[in-house]
Scaffold this motif. Structure first.
Motif, short mmCIF file in Angstrom:
data_model
loop_
_atom_site.label_atom_id
_atom_site.label_comp_id
_atom_site.label_asym_id
_atom_site.label_seq_id
_atom_site.Cartn_x
_atom_site.Cartn_y
_atom_site.Cartn_z
N THR A 163 0.81 -1.22 0.00
CA THR A 163 0.00 0.00 0.00
C THR A 163 0.85 1.27 0.00
OG1 THR A 163 -0.13 -0.12 2.41
CG2 THR A 163 -1.97 -1.08 1.15
N GLY A 164 2.14 1.16 0.29
CA GLY A 164 3.02 2.34 0.33
C GLY A 164 3.89 2.52 -0.89
N ARG A 165 3.53 1.88 -2.00
CA ARG A 165 4.38 1.94 -3.19
C ARG A 165 4.57 3.35 -3.73
NH1 ARG A 165 2.29 -1.54 -7.53
NH2 ARG A 165 4.31 -1.12 -8.46
N ARG A 166 3.63 4.25 -3.46
CA ARG A 166 3.75 5.62 -3.97
C ARG A 166 4.76 6.45 -3.18
NH1 ARG A 166 -2.28 5.23 -4.59
NH2 ARG A 166 -2.57 4.81 -6.79
N LYS A 207 4.93 2.43 6.51
CA LYS A 207 3.61 1.86 6.73
C LYS A 207 2.55 2.92 6.50
CE LYS A 207 0.61 -1.23 8.23
NZ LYS A 207 -0.46 -0.80 7.34
N THR A 208 1.52 2.52 5.78
CA THR A 208 0.37 3.40 5.57
C THR A 208 -0.60 3.23 6.74
OG1 THR A 208 -0.80 1.67 4.35
CG2 THR A 208 0.53 3.23 3.06
N GLY A 209 -1.47 4.20 6.90
CA GLY A 209 -2.45 4.10 7.96
C GLY A 209 -3.65 4.99 7.68
N THR A 210 -4.73 4.67 8.33
CA THR A 210 -5.96 5.44 8.20
C THR A 210 -6.51 5.68 9.60
OG1 THR A 210 -6.43 4.34 6.11
CG2 THR A 210 -8.26 5.48 7.16
N ALA A 211 -6.87 6.92 9.88
CA ALA A 211 -7.49 7.25 11.16
C ALA A 211 -8.94 7.65 10.88
CB ALA A 211 -6.74 8.39 11.84
N GLN A 212 -9.85 6.87 11.41
CA GLN A 212 -11.27 7.14 11.17
C GLN A 212 -11.70 8.41 11.88
OE1 GLN A 212 -12.22 3.00 12.48
NE2 GLN A 212 -13.86 3.27 10.97
N VAL A 213 -12.51 9.20 11.20
CA VAL A 213 -13.06 10.43 11.77
C VAL A 213 -14.41 10.16 12.42
CG1 VAL A 213 -13.85 12.76 11.19
CG2 VAL A 213 -11.79 11.85 10.13
N VAL A 214 -15.21 9.32 11.77
CA VAL A 214 -16.51 8.93 12.31
C VAL A 214 -16.61 7.41 12.26
CG1 VAL A 214 -17.68 11.07 11.67
CG2 VAL A 214 -17.65 9.16 10.06
N LYS A 215 -17.59 6.85 12.98
CA LYS A 215 -17.78 5.40 12.97
C LYS A 215 -18.14 4.94 11.57
CE LYS A 215 -19.17 4.99 17.76
NZ LYS A 215 -20.18 4.56 18.70
N LEU A 216 -17.71 3.74 11.23
CA LEU A 216 -17.93 3.20 9.89
C LEU A 216 -19.40 3.17 9.49
CD1 LEU A 216 -15.37 0.26 9.68
CD2 LEU A 216 -15.30 2.45 8.48
N GLU A 217 -20.28 2.87 10.44
CA GLU A 217 -21.69 2.76 10.06
C GLU A 217 -22.27 4.09 9.57
OE1 GLU A 217 -21.58 2.62 14.67
OE2 GLU A 217 -20.63 1.48 13.08
N GLN A 218 -21.64 5.21 9.92
CA GLN A 218 -22.13 6.52 9.47
C GLN A 218 -21.86 6.76 7.99
OE1 GLN A 218 -20.26 8.69 12.89
NE2 GLN A 218 -22.26 9.69 12.91
N THR A 219 -20.88 6.04 7.44
CA THR A 219 -20.55 6.22 6.02
C THR A 219 -20.68 4.92 5.25
OG1 THR A 219 -18.20 5.88 6.52
CG2 THR A 219 -19.00 8.17 6.48
N ALA A 220 -21.24 3.89 5.88
CA ALA A 220 -21.36 2.58 5.23
C ALA A 220 -22.14 2.70 3.92
CB ALA A 220 -22.05 1.60 6.16
N GLY A 221 -21.62 2.07 2.89
CA GLY A 221 -22.28 2.04 1.60
C GLY A 221 -22.11 3.30 0.77
N MET A 222 -21.45 4.30 1.29
CA MET A 222 -21.26 5.55 0.54
C MET A 222 -19.97 5.49 -0.27
SD MET A 222 -22.23 8.39 3.47
CE MET A 222 -22.24 9.79 2.37
#
Length: 199
Positions: free
Chosen positions: A77-80, A91-106
């Motif tokens: 995931t860090g090839r760039r 290492k790449t990483g993601t920090a969620q801002v809101v719970k997943l269910e708030q953006t699920a399916g979007m």
């Protein structure tokens, strides 16, 4: 994913941790590299080693190998963040801002800018004798590999250029993300990436 949960740290704290992964020693961050007296005399600011990391060298080598895979292997995931001529690991990483269910399916573009995840990328280079640690936090950037990785790549390439007193190497193109102005009502509210580099 390495872990989910309530982890709170600053880019500087992560840079210190990655520096320790690279060198095996925990160093106190410093803002001043050298002092220049009125007469022009230069005095280097000493490196304050807090402690040697009590981790077996074989385990550190295994972690560095895994971090190298993130950047150089085909599915990494860090090839760039690759810089020609410089052995970058990270290492790449993601920090969620809101719970997943708030953006699920979007679709990502449909998620309001202020609810998009923060993107992280942390790296050290060169892996065999680390001299620099870089951490990028791209607020509301999305994914570490596509948003923060290319920023780290540019920081590392500039460092490599200065170190070698030559032109920067040709870089792999990063992904162009949506204009933040589309998602933030004012430019000053747009998520700005923060990069921390430590030599």
């Amino acid at each position: 994913s390495i872990g989910q949960g309530y982890v709170s740290m600053t880019p500087l704290q992560l840079a210190v941790a990655y520096g320790a992964l690279g060198t095996g020693r925990l160093v106190r961050p410093r803002l001043v590299l050298e002092r220049i007296a009125p007469d022009g005399t230069r005095t280097a600011e000493p490196v304050d080693v807090v402690q040697q990391i009590p981790i077996d060298a074989e385990h550190l080598a295994r972690v560095r190998k895994a971090l190298r895979g993130v950047v150089v292997e085909g599915g990494g995931t860090g090839r760039r963040a690759q810089v020609p001529g410089l052995d970058v690991v990270g290492k790449t990483g993601t920090a969620q801002v809101v719970k997943l269910e708030q953006t699920a399916g979007m679709r990502e573009r449909a998620i309001p800018w202020k609810y998009r995840d923060h993107a992280w990328f942390a790296a050290i280079a060169p892996v065999d004798a680390p001299e620099i640690a870089v951490v990028v936090l791209s607020e509301h950037g999305g994914h570490g590999g596509s948003a923060a990785g290319p920023i780290a790549q540019r920081v590392l390439a500039k460092w490599w250029e200065k170190k070698n007193a030559g032109p920067a190497p040709a870089l792999q193109a990063g992904v162009v993300l949506d204009s933040e102005e589309e998602h933030a009502p004012h430019a000053e509210e747009a998520g700005h990436g923060q990069a921390v580099a430590s030599e």
